[in-house]
Motif scaffolding. Structure first.
Motif, mmCIF file in Angstrom:
data_model
loop_
_atom_site.group_PDB
_atom_site.id
_atom_site.type_symbol
_atom_site.label_atom_id
_atom_site.label_comp_id
_atom_site.label_asym_id
_atom_site.label_seq_id
_atom_site.Cartn_x
_atom_site.Cartn_y
_atom_site.Cartn_z
ATOM 1 N N ALA A 272 -53.628 2.001 47.094
ATOM 2 C CA ALA A 272 -53.769 -0.114 46.617
ATOM 3 C C ALA A 272 -53.847 -0.923 47.668
ATOM 4 N N MET A 273 -53.927 -0.732 48.909
ATOM 5 C CA MET A 273 -54.132 -1.840 49.767
ATOM 6 C C MET A 273 -55.979 -1.666 49.575
ATOM 7 N N THR A 274 -56.888 -0.828 49.597
ATOM 8 C CA THR A 274 -57.900 -0.694 49.665
ATOM 9 C C THR A 274 -58.818 -1.925 47.865
ATOM 10 N N LEU A 275 -58.095 -1.304 47.549
ATOM 11 C CA LEU A 275 -57.981 -1.644 45.802
ATOM 12 C C LEU A 275 -57.960 -3.186 46.100
ATOM 13 N N ILE A 276 -56.527 -3.677 46.277
ATOM 14 C CA ILE A 276 -56.501 -5.399 46.296
ATOM 15 C C ILE A 276 -57.578 -5.360 47.647
ATOM 16 N N GLN A 277 -57.602 -5.278 48.249
ATOM 17 C CA GLN A 277 -58.847 -6.033 49.171
ATOM 18 C C GLN A 277 -60.475 -6.038 48.659
ATOM 19 N N LEU A 278 -60.733 -4.793 47.811
ATOM 20 C CA LEU A 278 -61.963 -4.551 46.878
ATOM 21 C C LEU A 278 -62.297 -5.918 45.951
ATOM 22 N N PHE A 279 -60.263 -5.632 45.213
ATOM 23 C CA PHE A 279 -60.919 -7.232 44.142
ATOM 24 C C PHE A 279 -60.468 -8.570 44.735
ATOM 25 N N ASP A 280 -59.805 -8.391 45.785
ATOM 26 C CA ASP A 280 -59.930 -9.986 46.859
ATOM 27 C C ASP A 280 -61.715 -10.210 46.886
ATOM 28 N N ALA A 281 -62.021 -9.598 47.356
ATOM 29 C CA ALA A 281 -63.529 -9.633 47.898
ATOM 30 C C ALA A 281 -64.564 -10.103 46.325
ATOM 31 N N PHE A 282 -63.744 -9.391 45.269
ATOM 32 C CA PHE A 282 -65.073 -9.660 44.128
ATOM 33 C C PHE A 282 -64.653 -10.604 44.267
ATOM 34 N N ILE A 283 -63.013 -11.500 43.622
ATOM 35 C CA ILE A 283 -62.931 -12.386 43.486
ATOM 36 C C ILE A 283 -63.565 -13.859 44.824
ATOM 37 N N GLY A 284 -63.660 -13.711 45.598
ATOM 38 C CA GLY A 284 -64.933 -14.254 46.246
ATOM 39 C C GLY A 284 -66.657 -14.245 45.826
ATOM 40 N N PHE A 285 -66.765 -13.620 46.042
ATOM 41 C CA PHE A 285 -67.637 -13.277 44.993
ATOM 42 C C PHE A 285 -68.132 -14.304 44.250
ATOM 43 N N ARG A 286 -67.490 -14.563 43.308
ATOM 44 C CA ARG A 286 -66.786 -15.220 41.707
ATOM 45 C C ARG A 286 -67.295 -16.738 42.363
ATOM 46 N N LEU A 287 -66.322 -17.315 43.438
ATOM 47 C CA LEU A 287 -66.422 -17.927 43.336
ATOM 48 C C LEU A 287 -66.977 -18.621 44.696
ATOM 49 N N HIS A 288 -68.319 -17.592 45.494
ATOM 50 C CA HIS A 288 -68.820 -18.492 46.302
ATOM 51 C C HIS A 288 -68.654 -18.598 47.164
ATOM 52 N N ASP A 289 -67.553 -17.634 47.670
ATOM 53 C CA ASP A 289 -67.393 -18.078 49.126
ATOM 54 C C ASP A 289 -66.793 -16.894 49.946
ATOM 55 N N PRO A 290 -68.733 -17.351 51.124
ATOM 56 C CA PRO A 290 -68.573 -16.224 51.544
ATOM 57 C C PRO A 290 -67.216 -15.398 52.843
ATOM 58 N N LYS B 258 -64.159 -15.336 52.161
ATOM 59 C CA LYS B 258 -63.221 -15.072 51.097
ATOM 60 C C LYS B 258 -63.600 -13.260 50.192
ATOM 61 N N ALA B 259 -65.338 -13.380 50.633
ATOM 62 C CA ALA B 259 -65.540 -12.657 50.233
ATOM 63 C C ALA B 259 -65.953 -11.461 51.027
ATOM 64 N N TYR B 260 -66.603 -11.530 51.866
ATOM 65 C CA TYR B 260 -67.004 -10.694 53.315
ATOM 66 C C TYR B 260 -65.792 -10.014 54.084
ATOM 67 N N GLY B 261 -64.931 -10.655 54.471
ATOM 68 C CA GLY B 261 -63.960 -10.697 55.413
ATOM 69 C C GLY B 261 -62.996 -9.902 54.106
ATOM 70 N N PRO B 262 -62.024 -9.917 52.993
ATOM 71 C CA PRO B 262 -61.596 -8.747 52.225
ATOM 72 C C PRO B 262 -62.821 -7.241 52.110
ATOM 73 N N LEU B 263 -64.195 -7.681 51.580
ATOM 74 C CA LEU B 263 -64.760 -6.655 51.670
ATOM 75 C C LEU B 263 -65.063 -5.968 53.193
ATOM 76 N N ILE B 264 -64.886 -6.436 54.476
ATOM 77 C CA ILE B 264 -64.257 -5.438 55.412
ATOM 78 C C ILE B 264 -63.278 -5.226 55.576
ATOM 79 N N LEU B 265 -61.882 -5.712 55.495
ATOM 80 C CA LEU B 265 -60.934 -4.799 55.850
ATOM 81 C C LEU B 265 -60.920 -3.170 54.294
ATOM 82 N N PHE B 266 -61.676 -3.915 53.305
ATOM 83 C CA PHE B 266 -61.752 -2.318 52.571
ATOM 84 C C PHE B 266 -62.267 -1.245 53.228
ATOM 85 N N ALA B 267 -63.863 -1.506 53.467
ATOM 86 C CA ALA B 267 -64.249 -0.927 54.084
ATOM 87 C C ALA B 267 -63.227 0.342 55.339
ATOM 88 N N ILE B 268 -63.281 -0.555 56.155
ATOM 89 C CA ILE B 268 -62.132 0.300 57.109
ATOM 90 C C ILE B 268 -61.484 0.723 56.050
#
Length: 120
Positions: A74-92, A94-104
């Motif tokens: 559940a948390m990996t999916l939440i972080q992945l979706f948060d990263a997609f939102i960050g990319f959509r908002l063009h906010d690095p 809000k995109a890369y932070g959740p993406l790193i949390l997802f990967a870990i």
């Protein structure tokens, strides 16, 4: 030989990081709620985010590998979706932070769920 899933250290690292991820998610939801002044949709989002750390703690207290795995998914999916939102908002941030949390978290989940062979 017996096959078990996840060694103790892998379990606790995955559980701890999942809990950390859930707490971060809840904190950001509560912060957004405070900044926006309690909009109805944010109240619903915050209630769900605040429930996640409690569910993670319950899985840890009961030492449920399946529960920790479900929370980690559940948390990996939440972080992945948060990263997609960050990319959509063009906010690095809000995109890369959740993406790193997802990967870990995803890596720790795979480590915990990998079969290990023990001598009987």
């Amino acid at each position: 030989m017996n096959v078990t899933h996840g060694a103790g250290r892998a379990y606790w690292l995955c559980a701890g990081f999942t809990l950390l991820s859930a707490v971060v998610s809840a904190a950001f939801s509560l912060l957004a709620l405070r900044m926006a002044g309690g909009q109805d949709y944010l109240l619903y989002a915050a209630s769900r985010s605040v429930a996640l750390p409690f569910a993670a703690v319950f899985a840890m207290v009961t030492r449920s590998r399946g529960g920790v795995a479900a929370m980690a998914v559940a948390m990996t999916l939440i972080q992945l979706f948060d990263a997609f939102i960050g990319f959509r908002l063009h906010d690095p941030g809000k995109a890369y932070g959740p993406l790193i949390l997802f990967a870990i978290n995803f890596g720790l989940l795979l480590w915990m769920k990998r079969p290990t062979v023990t001598q009987a």
